[in-house]
Design a protein around this motif. Structure first.
Motif, PDB file in Angstrom:
ATOM      1  N   TYR A  13     -95.060 -22.903  -4.483  1.00 50.13           N
ATOM      2  CA  TYR A  13     -94.543 -21.653  -3.804  1.00 50.13           C
ATOM      3  C   TYR A  13     -94.028 -21.013  -5.142  1.00 50.13           C
ATOM      4  O   TYR A  13     -92.887 -21.798  -5.876  1.00 50.13           O
ATOM      5  N   GLN A  14     -94.282 -19.880  -5.967  1.00 55.17           N
ATOM      6  CA  GLN A  14     -93.802 -19.356  -6.701  1.00 55.17           C
ATOM      7  C   GLN A  14     -92.498 -18.190  -6.171  1.00 55.17           C
ATOM      8  O   GLN A  14     -92.714 -17.371  -5.563  1.00 55.17           O
ATOM      9  N   VAL A  15     -91.363 -18.463  -7.078  1.00 52.57           N
ATOM     10  CA  VAL A  15     -90.406 -17.243  -6.734  1.00 52.57           C
ATOM     11  C   VAL A  15     -89.699 -16.959  -7.938  1.00 52.57           C
ATOM     12  O   VAL A  15     -89.862 -17.337  -8.645  1.00 52.57           O
ATOM     13  N   TYR A  16     -89.564 -15.918  -7.672  1.00 49.33           N
ATOM     14  CA  TYR A  16     -89.284 -14.827  -8.559  1.00 49.33           C
ATOM     15  C   TYR A  16     -87.694 -14.747  -8.080  1.00 49.33           C
ATOM     16  O   TYR A  16     -87.112 -14.278  -7.035  1.00 49.33           O
ATOM     17  N   PRO A  17     -86.679 -14.692  -8.568  1.00 50.63           N
ATOM     18  CA  PRO A  17     -85.132 -15.410  -8.388  1.00 50.63           C
ATOM     19  C   PRO A  17     -84.580 -14.556  -8.034  1.00 50.63           C
ATOM     20  O   PRO A  17     -83.669 -14.340  -7.652  1.00 50.63           O
ATOM     21  N   ARG A  18     -84.768 -12.947  -9.492  1.00 49.28           N
ATOM     22  CA  ARG A  18     -84.070 -11.772  -8.601  1.00 49.28           C
ATOM     23  C   ARG A  18     -84.229 -11.371  -7.534  1.00 49.28           C
ATOM     24  O   ARG A  18     -84.073 -10.455  -6.955  1.00 49.28           O
ATOM     25  N   SER A  19     -85.048 -11.179  -7.205  1.00 46.74           N
ATOM     26  CA  SER A  19     -85.759 -10.815  -5.808  1.00 46.74           C
ATOM     27  C   SER A  19     -86.060 -11.647  -4.483  1.00 46.74           C
ATOM     28  O   SER A  19     -86.449 -11.410  -3.423  1.00 46.74           O
ATOM     29  N   PHE A  20     -85.470 -13.101  -4.441  1.00 45.42           N
ATOM     30  CA  PHE A  20     -85.689 -13.782  -3.522  1.00 45.42           C
ATOM     31  C   PHE A  20     -84.649 -13.994  -2.276  1.00 45.42           C
ATOM     32  O   PHE A  20     -84.880 -13.090  -1.519  1.00 45.42           O
ATOM     33  N   GLN A  21     -83.954 -14.307  -2.730  1.00 45.57           N
ATOM     34  CA  GLN A  21     -82.455 -14.289  -1.518  1.00 45.57           C
ATOM     35  C   GLN A  21     -80.777 -13.893  -2.967  1.00 45.57           C
ATOM     36  O   GLN A  21     -80.579 -14.591  -3.516  1.00 45.57           O
ATOM     37  N   ASP A  22     -79.758 -13.038  -2.018  1.00 46.58           N
ATOM     38  CA  ASP A  22     -79.513 -13.244  -2.799  1.00 46.58           C
ATOM     39  C   ASP A  22     -77.844 -13.439  -1.978  1.00 46.58           C
ATOM     40  O   ASP A  22     -78.380 -13.293  -0.842  1.00 46.58           O
ATOM     41  N   SER A  23     -77.254 -14.149  -2.567  1.00 45.66           N
ATOM     42  CA  SER A  23     -75.809 -14.699  -1.872  1.00 45.66           C
ATOM     43  C   SER A  23     -74.203 -14.183  -2.263  1.00 45.66           C
ATOM     44  O   SER A  23     -73.492 -14.519  -0.979  1.00 45.66           O
ATOM     45  N   ASP A  24     -74.157 -13.404  -3.615  1.00 46.74           N
ATOM     46  CA  ASP A  24     -73.233 -12.813  -3.389  1.00 46.74           C
ATOM     47  C   ASP A  24     -73.125 -11.367  -3.234  1.00 46.74           C
ATOM     48  O   ASP A  24     -71.475 -11.055  -3.583  1.00 46.74           O
ATOM     49  N   VAL A  49     -91.592 -25.654  -5.480  1.00 43.75           N
ATOM     50  CA  VAL A  49     -90.873 -24.201  -5.755  1.00 43.75           C
ATOM     51  C   VAL A  49     -91.131 -24.278  -7.597  1.00 43.75           C
ATOM     52  O   VAL A  49     -90.555 -25.077  -7.630  1.00 43.75           O
ATOM     53  N   TRP A  50     -91.814 -22.659  -7.585  1.00 47.58           N
ATOM     54  CA  TRP A  50     -91.890 -22.817  -9.622  1.00 47.58           C
ATOM     55  C   TRP A  50     -90.385 -21.639  -9.403  1.00 47.58           C
ATOM     56  O   TRP A  50     -91.066 -20.739  -8.657  1.00 47.58           O
ATOM     57  N   LYS A  95     -90.939 -30.415  -4.282  1.00 46.27           N
ATOM     58  CA  LYS A  95     -90.597 -31.031  -6.277  1.00 46.27           C
ATOM     59  C   LYS A  95     -89.804 -29.018  -6.563  1.00 46.27           C
ATOM     60  O   LYS A  95     -89.846 -28.062  -5.754  1.00 46.27           O
ATOM     61  N   LEU A  96     -89.351 -29.701  -8.165  1.00 42.49           N
ATOM     62  CA  LEU A  96     -88.913 -28.234  -8.789  1.00 42.49           C
ATOM     63  C   LEU A  96     -89.732 -27.967  -9.867  1.00 42.49           C
ATOM     64  O   LEU A  96     -89.535 -29.044 -10.243  1.00 42.49           O
ATOM     65  N   ILE A  97     -90.158 -27.404 -10.086  1.00 41.04           N
ATOM     66  CA  ILE A  97     -90.850 -26.685 -11.237  1.00 41.04           C
ATOM     67  C   ILE A  97     -90.399 -25.527 -12.042  1.00 41.04           C
ATOM     68  O   ILE A  97     -89.873 -24.208 -11.207  1.00 41.04           O
ATOM     69  N   THR A 360    -105.368 -27.563  -6.755  1.00 38.60           N
ATOM     70  CA  THR A 360    -104.243 -26.457  -6.273  1.00 38.60           C
ATOM     71  C   THR A 360    -104.002 -25.242  -6.873  1.00 38.60           C
ATOM     72  O   THR A 360    -105.094 -24.065  -7.442  1.00 38.60           O
ATOM     73  N   PRO A 361    -104.165 -24.829  -5.162  1.00 37.14           N
ATOM     74  CA  PRO A 361    -103.638 -23.250  -4.903  1.00 37.14           C
ATOM     75  C   PRO A 361    -101.862 -23.141  -5.237  1.00 37.14           C
ATOM     76  O   PRO A 361    -100.447 -23.732  -4.723  1.00 37.14           O
ATOM     77  N   THR A 362    -101.531 -21.731  -6.046  1.00 34.44           N
ATOM     78  CA  THR A 362    -100.065 -21.421  -6.173  1.00 34.44           C
ATOM     79  C   THR A 362    -100.062 -19.855  -5.327  1.00 34.44           C
ATOM     80  O   THR A 362    -100.902 -19.123  -5.432  1.00 34.44           O
ATOM     81  N   LEU A 363     -98.998 -20.016  -4.611  1.00 37.47           N
ATOM     82  CA  LEU A 363     -99.085 -18.343  -3.524  1.00 37.47           C
ATOM     83  C   LEU A 363     -97.634 -18.202  -4.433  1.00 37.47           C
ATOM     84  O   LEU A 363     -96.289 -18.619  -4.871  1.00 37.47           O
ATOM     85  N   TYR A 364     -97.555 -16.956  -4.265  1.00 33.46           N
ATOM     86  CA  TYR A 364     -96.496 -15.611  -4.578  1.00 33.46           C
ATOM     87  C   TYR A 364     -95.659 -15.156  -3.699  1.00 33.46           C
ATOM     88  O   TYR A 364     -96.453 -14.723  -2.898  1.00 33.46           O
TER      89      TYR A 364
END
Length: 536
Positions: A13-24, A49-50, A95-97, A360-364
């Motif tokens: 599962y690809q996470v684009y970190p700027r857009s996934f969840q803001d905590s602050d 998680v990539w 797992k973390l990629i 292997t499937p990759t989800l965005y």
């Protein structure tokens, strides 16, 4: 469980970190935000998680211009936050990629700052510097993927430096053994912290022609198209020496593998099929020494018809070297979202296709909700690609909008501040909270498909068999031992009766793209328009 099973049989599962969840509340997603949403990923059923780049960066290309390969950008948190995320992911069996960006650094990286001080600087050869042509123009005709020449003149030293992307992203010289050693040390830094592998950005770009020859004209270029494609990148991509680098990276990763879990390398490679296969690194005797998963992007640019997709899958399966693990992708941070490319109904077919093919499937992120590309007004454009080549529709902002968590909170639960990029217009109805409670939603279709894939060896490790079902239906079987599952996808706007003999007597539908609960009493011989089914 064999050490490789997690990436061969699992889901990334690809996470684009700027857009996934803001905590602050600063409007930018971050590591604590990802940590907060790990239970969602567990509930969805993914295995790994990539995370797109989280390193210190001036953000000229939103993290793909790195100024320190062994730290975390303060926008995303700290190394301590990363360690917490790693610990929490492992505790949940995830797992973390990480993204690894080896082709270029930021022009603010200390290496490049030293390199441009003088022609005699010890770091000068860490980058690609060349004298001007006799008339003072760039050394050759190489083009940047983001528009214009791939060369920028450094006036104080009188030489040009090469950049395959932005001028703020100078290309590293991978012919220099010191560069290789430094980059491999960066990989080891993160492997020691527990990461399970890397997605390697533009792997095929790493080596350029040692004679710096001009690229030939592209005979298929159409006037008015993206000017970066008017030349064939013969001397700037997929050079033979890249294979040696892939093998070296594999040895670095393999040194951290053990009997319980291997480290995986995923290569970003926009290449023809034959060239893609080379990156598995087959020695011809069944030993694969390259990256384990050369990204297979064929579904992203495919003609969305049954016959075309059937040809793609058959050709890919036939081309794989012995022992190679296939993989499939329908979306990422650089390409329009699948729901925008093929429409909402066919995006459901795409979900079934992705999660039922062998490999292997990759989800965005967000595709499991059916998120579509957002309309970004010109004054809000963030992507340098769109800014450099305006009016061509090349901007990637539309598919990078914030994740839509709920419909009753400000900014869909993504942030309490002002999001760095506006949300898509459909966020109030297309979000996790709403779809979780709607049995027929896209999210619940993904959950059913993932759950079926996890419990059925035929789907996560079985062989693939192509079948004939007419020109508008893509059909294939997945087989493990005595268990045989039929996948049939109707790409037409009309109902289709499956051919006699394709569906066994007494068969039943396990999952349909149309129904939350398929009717077990209904013989699964007719597909409704745009319907896909998995039949046992």
């Amino acid at each position: 469980m064999p050490a490789d099973d997690w990436w061969k049989n699992g889901i990334v599962y690809q996470v684009y970190p700027r857009s996934f969840q803001d905590s602050d509340g600063d409007g930018i997603g971050d590591l604590p935000g990802i940590c907060r949403r790990l239970d969602y990923l567990v509930d969805l059923g993914v295995d790994a998680v990539w995370i797109s780049p989280i390193y210190p960066s001036p953000m000229a290309d939103f993290g793909y211009d790195i100024s320190d390969y062994c730290a975390i950008d303060p926008r995303f948190g700290s190394l301590a936050d990363f360690d917490v995320l790693m610990e929490q992911a492992k505790a949940r069996g995830l797992k973390l990629i990480l993204d690894f960006v080896p082709n270029h650094s930021s022009d603010q990286h200390p290496w490049f700052i030293e390199s441009r001080r003088s022609r005699a600087d010890p770091k000068r050869d860490w980058y690609l510097w060349r004298d001007p042509a006799p008339d003072g123009s760039p050394p050759n005709n190489w083009l940047s993927n983001f528009g214009g020449p791939a060369w920028t003149l450094d006036v104080p030293t009188g030489q040009y430096y090469c950049h395959s992307f932005l001028p703020q992203q100078p290309d590293l010289n991978w012919r220099n053994p010191q560069v290789r050693a430094a980059m491999y040390d960066a990989m080891r830094f993160w492997l020691r912290r527990g990461v399970d592998g890397f997605r390697i950005d533009v792997l095929y770009h790493l080596i350029k022609d040692d004679q710096f020859r001009d690229n030939p004209a592209n005979p298929h270029f159409v006037a008015g198209g993206d000017a970066a494609h008017r030349l064939l990148p013969l001397y700037t991509t997929d050079r033979p020496e890249v294979q040696e680098i892939a093998r070296e990276m594999r040895r670095v990763a393999d040194a951290f593998s053990d009997a319980a879990s291997s480290r995986v390398l995923i290569g970003e490679l926009y290449l023809p099929l034959a060239r893609l296969m080379a990156y598995y690194g087959s020695d011809g005797q069944g030993l694969l020494q390259g990256v384990q998963l050369p990204f297979n992007f064929q579904l992203i640019g495919a003609d969305w018809q049954a016959a075309a997709l059937d040809r793609i899958v058959r050709a890919y399966e036939a081309a794989l070297p012995p022992g190679a693990a296939p993989n499939w992708v329908i979306g990422n941070h650089d390409k329009p979202r699948i729901a925008s490319r093929v429409g909402a109904l066919h995006a459901r077919l795409a979900a079934m296709l992705l999660l039922s093919l062998r490999g292997t499937p990759t989800l965005y992120y967000g595709d499991e909700l059916g998120m579509t590309d957002a309309l970004i007004p010109p004054e809000e454009v963030q992507d340098p690609f769109e800014k450099n080549v305006p009016g061509k529709g090349l901007g990637r902002d539309p598919q990078r909008t914030p994740m839509q968590w709920c419909g009753d909170e400000r900014h869909a639960g993504f942030t309490q501040g002002t999001p760095w990029l506006r949300l898509g217009d459909e966020w109030a109805t297309c979000n996790v909270e709403v779809e979780r409670n709607a049995p027929s939603s896209m999210l619940n279709l993904y959950r059913r498909l993932i759950a079926l894939r996890r419990r059925e060896p035929a789907l996560h490790e079985g062989r693939y068999e192509a079948l004939e079902a007419g020109e508008s239906v893509l059909a294939y079987a997945r087989v493990a031992g005595e268990r045989r599952l039929l996948v049939a996808l109707n790409f037409s706007d009309s109902a289709v009766v499956l051919p006699p003999g394709l569906v066994a007597d007494g068969a039943r539908v396990l999952v349909s793209t149309h129904d939350a609960m398929p009717d077990a009493a209904q013989p699964p011989r007719t597909l409704r328009p745009g319907e896909g089914v998995v039949i046992a």
